[in-house]
Design a protein around this motif. Structure first.
Motif, short mmCIF file in Angstrom:
data_model
loop_
_atom_site.label_atom_id
_atom_site.label_comp_id
_atom_site.label_asym_id
_atom_site.label_seq_id
_atom_site.Cartn_x
_atom_site.Cartn_y
_atom_site.Cartn_z
N ILE A 17 0.86 -1.19 0.00
CA ILE A 17 0.00 0.00 0.00
C ILE A 17 0.89 1.24 0.00
N PHE A 18 0.65 2.13 -0.94
CA PHE A 18 1.32 3.42 -0.96
C PHE A 18 0.27 4.49 -0.66
N LEU A 19 0.69 5.58 -0.08
CA LEU A 19 -0.23 6.66 0.25
C LEU A 19 0.26 7.95 -0.38
N LEU A 20 -0.58 8.58 -1.21
CA LEU A 20 -0.23 9.82 -1.88
C LEU A 20 -1.11 10.94 -1.32
N LEU A 21 -0.49 12.05 -0.96
CA LEU A 21 -1.21 13.16 -0.35
C LEU A 21 -1.20 14.36 -1.30
N VAL B 214 -15.98 2.33 -0.34
CA VAL B 214 -14.71 1.67 -0.04
C VAL B 214 -14.94 0.22 0.36
N PHE B 215 -16.10 -0.07 0.96
CA PHE B 215 -16.38 -1.43 1.43
C PHE B 215 -16.82 -2.35 0.29
N LEU C 34 -9.43 -3.80 -2.74
CA LEU C 34 -8.21 -3.12 -2.32
C LEU C 34 -7.07 -4.09 -2.00
N ASN C 35 -7.34 -5.37 -2.13
CA ASN C 35 -6.31 -6.37 -1.83
C ASN C 35 -5.45 -6.63 -3.06
N LYS C 36 -4.67 -5.64 -3.42
CA LYS C 36 -3.78 -5.65 -4.58
C LYS C 36 -2.78 -4.52 -4.37
N PRO C 37 -1.73 -4.43 -5.16
CA PRO C 37 -0.83 -3.28 -5.02
C PRO C 37 -1.59 -1.99 -5.33
N ALA D 245 -8.39 -1.47 3.82
CA ALA D 245 -7.41 -2.16 2.98
C ALA D 245 -6.70 -3.27 3.76
N ILE D 246 -6.38 -3.00 5.01
CA ILE D 246 -5.76 -4.02 5.86
C ILE D 246 -6.74 -5.16 6.15
N ARG D 247 -7.99 -4.82 6.41
CA ARG D 247 -9.00 -5.86 6.68
C ARG D 247 -9.11 -6.81 5.50
N GLN D 248 -9.12 -6.27 4.28
CA GLN D 248 -9.24 -7.12 3.10
C GLN D 248 -8.03 -8.04 2.94
#
Length: 244
Positions: free
Chosen positions: A96-100, A182-183, A187-190, A238-241
């Motif tokens: 997971i990457f995070l862009l702001l 989101v649910f 999200l279980n991918k790069p 994303a972590i839950r998935q």
């Protein structure tokens, strides 16, 4: 800010830039001029360092020393190289990457960094301009997480998005006007999750090049969440998935 975290004087700041010091912002005297002053302005622009032109009273609040018309704030962290991180990341592990995109509030910035570190985000990506600095407040609100997670500064966020897409990373934007929850999303991918600024969200031109847009379903009368809270909710989904 303590004197250990800032530099004053034209020549010392020029030398700091030339030696690769991480400078988060330079405050210039509004009426400043001269050969060395203009040389520093040019070097700051070349290095994509944020600048602000202020009255002399502001500079003397930063330092009582002879500032010569400039005071630079140093970043407490060294920024990472996004390309190196992408080259060395195992994409089969679904990172997971995070862009702001334009987070300007240092409190939100620090809280987001803390949550990102707690959720195992591989790296945070911010643009050179229009982003909050990493300063003492950011360090405090992140609970020191700024020292435990790579933070990459790029000239333009779009360039980072195109680069990450070349590595088959799906870029997912948080947008309250999105049709997909989101649910309901995969999200279980790069993935690279993009969070927009507190006032305007993700830049419309950036939204157009994303692979996916998602929203958090809201049940109250207020139409949006604080960006750090929204970011936390999306990251933990994303972590839950990945766990189930």
């Amino acid at each position: 800010m303590s004197k250990e975290q800032q530099i004053h004087g034209l020549r010392p700041i020029i030398e700091a830039i030339e030696n690769g010091e991480e400078i988060s912002k330079i405050y210039f005297l509004k009426e400043g001029n001269g050969v060395l002053f203009n040389e520093l302005k040019h070097k700051a622009k070349q290095a994509n360092i944020a600048t602000s032109y202020v009255p002399e009273e502001k500079l003397y609040k930063l330092t009582k020393e002879n500032h010569q018309g400039a005071v630079a704030k140093l970043s407490p962290v060294k920024f990472a190289d996004l390309e190196i991180i992408l080259e060395t990341t195992d994409m089969t592990a679904n990172p997971i990457f995070l862009l702001l995109d334009g987070i300007t509030d240092v409190g939100n910035y620090g809280a987001i960094i803390r949550t990102a570190e707690c959720t195992g985000v591989t790296a945070i990506v911010v643009s050179e301009k229009g982003s909050a600095p990493i300063n003492a407040t950011t360090v405090k609100t992140s609970a020191g997480a700024v020292f435990n997670i790579p933070i990459c500064k790029v000239n333009h966020l779009k360039d980072a998005i195109y680069l990450m897409q070349a590595y088959d990373i799906a870029l997912v934007g948080a947008n309250e006007k999105a049709s997909e929850s989101v649910f309901e999303s995969e999200l279980n991918k790069p993935i690279g999750i993009i969070m927009g600024s507190e006032d305007r969200g993700i830049n419309p031109s950036t939204l157009k090049i994303l692979d996916q847009q998602i929203k958090l379903p809201l049940k109250g009368t207020i139409g949006s969440l604080n960006v750090s809270v929204a970011c936390g909710a999306i990251l933990f989904e994303a972590i839950r998935q990945r766990m189930f």
